[in-house]
Scaffold this motif. Structure first.
Motif, PDB file in Angstrom:
ATOM      1  N   ALA A  64      -8.675 -16.563 -10.562  1.00 59.54           N
ATOM      2  CA  ALA A  64      -8.819 -17.700  -9.625  1.00 59.54           C
ATOM      3  C   ALA A  64      -9.809 -17.648  -8.078  1.00 59.54           C
ATOM      4  O   ALA A  64     -10.801 -18.649  -7.897  1.00 59.54           O
ATOM      5  CB  ALA A  64      -7.214 -17.844  -9.050  1.00 59.54           C
ATOM      6  N   LEU A  65     -10.029 -16.048  -8.098  1.00 54.53           N
ATOM      7  CA  LEU A  65     -10.609 -15.777  -7.492  1.00 54.53           C
ATOM      8  C   LEU A  65     -11.689 -16.055  -7.746  1.00 54.53           C
ATOM      9  O   LEU A  65     -12.970 -16.849  -6.475  1.00 54.53           O
ATOM     10  CB  LEU A  65     -10.512 -14.518  -6.571  1.00 54.53           C
ATOM     11  CG  LEU A  65     -11.499 -14.201  -5.618  1.00 54.53           C
ATOM     12  CD1 LEU A  65     -11.545 -15.056  -4.138  1.00 54.53           C
ATOM     13  CD2 LEU A  65     -10.683 -12.668  -5.534  1.00 54.53           C
ATOM     14  N   LEU A  66     -12.777 -15.982  -8.392  1.00 57.31           N
ATOM     15  CA  LEU A  66     -14.109 -15.340  -8.924  1.00 57.31           C
ATOM     16  C   LEU A  66     -14.336 -17.206  -8.995  1.00 57.31           C
ATOM     17  O   LEU A  66     -15.580 -17.685  -9.023  1.00 57.31           O
ATOM     18  CB  LEU A  66     -13.729 -14.568  -9.718  1.00 57.31           C
ATOM     19  CG  LEU A  66     -13.845 -13.638 -10.185  1.00 57.31           C
ATOM     20  CD1 LEU A  66     -14.158 -12.841 -12.034  1.00 57.31           C
ATOM     21  CD2 LEU A  66     -14.897 -13.353  -9.704  1.00 57.31           C
ATOM     22  N   ALA A  67     -12.912 -18.418  -9.648  1.00 59.35           N
ATOM     23  CA  ALA A  67     -13.725 -19.202  -9.956  1.00 59.35           C
ATOM     24  C   ALA A  67     -14.241 -19.815  -8.872  1.00 59.35           C
ATOM     25  O   ALA A  67     -14.424 -20.947  -8.812  1.00 59.35           O
ATOM     26  CB  ALA A  67     -12.319 -20.325 -11.188  1.00 59.35           C
ATOM     27  N   GLY A  68     -13.175 -19.705  -7.665  1.00 64.41           N
ATOM     28  CA  GLY A  68     -13.379 -20.094  -6.881  1.00 64.41           C
ATOM     29  C   GLY A  68     -14.534 -19.898  -5.777  1.00 64.41           C
ATOM     30  O   GLY A  68     -15.202 -20.355  -5.784  1.00 64.41           O
ATOM     31  N   VAL A  69     -14.641 -18.361  -6.578  1.00 64.23           N
ATOM     32  CA  VAL A  69     -16.476 -18.403  -5.425  1.00 64.23           C
ATOM     33  C   VAL A  69     -17.036 -19.289  -6.176  1.00 64.23           C
ATOM     34  O   VAL A  69     -18.660 -19.138  -5.372  1.00 64.23           O
ATOM     35  CB  VAL A  69     -16.679 -16.974  -5.788  1.00 64.23           C
ATOM     36  CG1 VAL A  69     -18.349 -16.099  -5.131  1.00 64.23           C
ATOM     37  CG2 VAL A  69     -15.574 -16.275  -4.261  1.00 64.23           C
ATOM     38  N   ALA A  70     -17.182 -19.106  -7.616  1.00 66.47           N
ATOM     39  CA  ALA A  70     -18.471 -19.640  -8.773  1.00 66.47           C
ATOM     40  C   ALA A  70     -18.719 -21.108  -7.638  1.00 66.47           C
ATOM     41  O   ALA A  70     -19.068 -21.717  -7.960  1.00 66.47           O
ATOM     42  CB  ALA A  70     -18.036 -19.799 -10.029  1.00 66.47           C
ATOM     43  N   LEU A  71     -17.205 -21.930  -7.623  1.00 66.41           N
ATOM     44  CA  LEU A  71     -17.719 -22.670  -7.369  1.00 66.41           C
ATOM     45  C   LEU A  71     -17.422 -23.904  -5.379  1.00 66.41           C
ATOM     46  O   LEU A  71     -18.823 -24.300  -6.003  1.00 66.41           O
ATOM     47  CB  LEU A  71     -15.641 -23.835  -6.901  1.00 66.41           C
ATOM     48  CG  LEU A  71     -15.985 -25.302  -7.029  1.00 66.41           C
ATOM     49  CD1 LEU A  71     -16.164 -25.794  -8.045  1.00 66.41           C
ATOM     50  CD2 LEU A  71     -13.793 -25.718  -6.777  1.00 66.41           C
ATOM     51  N   LEU A 118      -8.663 -19.264   1.914  1.00 64.68           N
ATOM     52  CA  LEU A 118      -7.939 -19.754   0.624  1.00 64.68           C
ATOM     53  C   LEU A 118      -7.708 -18.717   0.492  1.00 64.68           C
ATOM     54  O   LEU A 118      -7.124 -18.125  -0.887  1.00 64.68           O
ATOM     55  CB  LEU A 118      -9.223 -20.291  -0.051  1.00 64.68           C
ATOM     56  CG  LEU A 118      -8.575 -22.040  -0.096  1.00 64.68           C
ATOM     57  CD1 LEU A 118      -9.941 -22.392  -0.717  1.00 64.68           C
ATOM     58  CD2 LEU A 118      -7.315 -22.476  -0.233  1.00 64.68           C
ATOM     59  N   LEU A 119      -8.980 -17.516   0.540  1.00 61.71           N
ATOM     60  CA  LEU A 119      -8.984 -15.651   0.246  1.00 61.71           C
ATOM     61  C   LEU A 119      -7.188 -15.329   0.085  1.00 61.71           C
ATOM     62  O   LEU A 119      -6.212 -14.378  -0.910  1.00 61.71           O
ATOM     63  CB  LEU A 119      -9.686 -15.467   1.133  1.00 61.71           C
ATOM     64  CG  LEU A 119     -11.405 -15.174  -0.159  1.00 61.71           C
ATOM     65  CD1 LEU A 119     -11.975 -14.468   0.526  1.00 61.71           C
ATOM     66  CD2 LEU A 119     -11.382 -15.228  -1.447  1.00 61.71           C
ATOM     67  N   PRO A 120      -6.482 -15.649   1.559  1.00 60.37           N
ATOM     68  CA  PRO A 120      -5.024 -14.322   1.377  1.00 60.37           C
ATOM     69  C   PRO A 120      -4.301 -15.577   0.980  1.00 60.37           C
ATOM     70  O   PRO A 120      -3.378 -15.202   0.174  1.00 60.37           O
ATOM     71  CB  PRO A 120      -4.816 -14.650   2.698  1.00 60.37           C
ATOM     72  CG  PRO A 120      -6.541 -15.131   3.404  1.00 60.37           C
ATOM     73  CD  PRO A 120      -7.261 -15.784   2.701  1.00 60.37           C
TER      74      PRO A 120
END
Length: 50
Positions: free
Chosen positions: A15-22, A45-47
């Motif tokens: 989910a974190l990687l997807a968020g960064v990619a987005l 969003l990270l926390p």
């Protein structure tokens, strides 16, 4: 039990990687002035993910 914990951590990572990619795609698509706002939203969003 251990497998479930590992799965949850894997899902958080995905989910974190997807968020960064987005966020990266949006930054490249938007004018530069939107980048600081997007970064501040991502940092909020990270926390929640972690």
């Amino acid at each position: 039990m251990h497998t479930t914990l590992h799965l949850k951590n894997s899902l958080k990572t995905v989910a974190l990687l997807a968020g960064v990619a987005l966020a990266t795609m949006i930054m490249h698509a938007q004018p530069a002035q939107h980048a600081p706002l997007l970064l501040s939203q991502a940092s909020m969003l990270l926390p929640a993910v972690g």
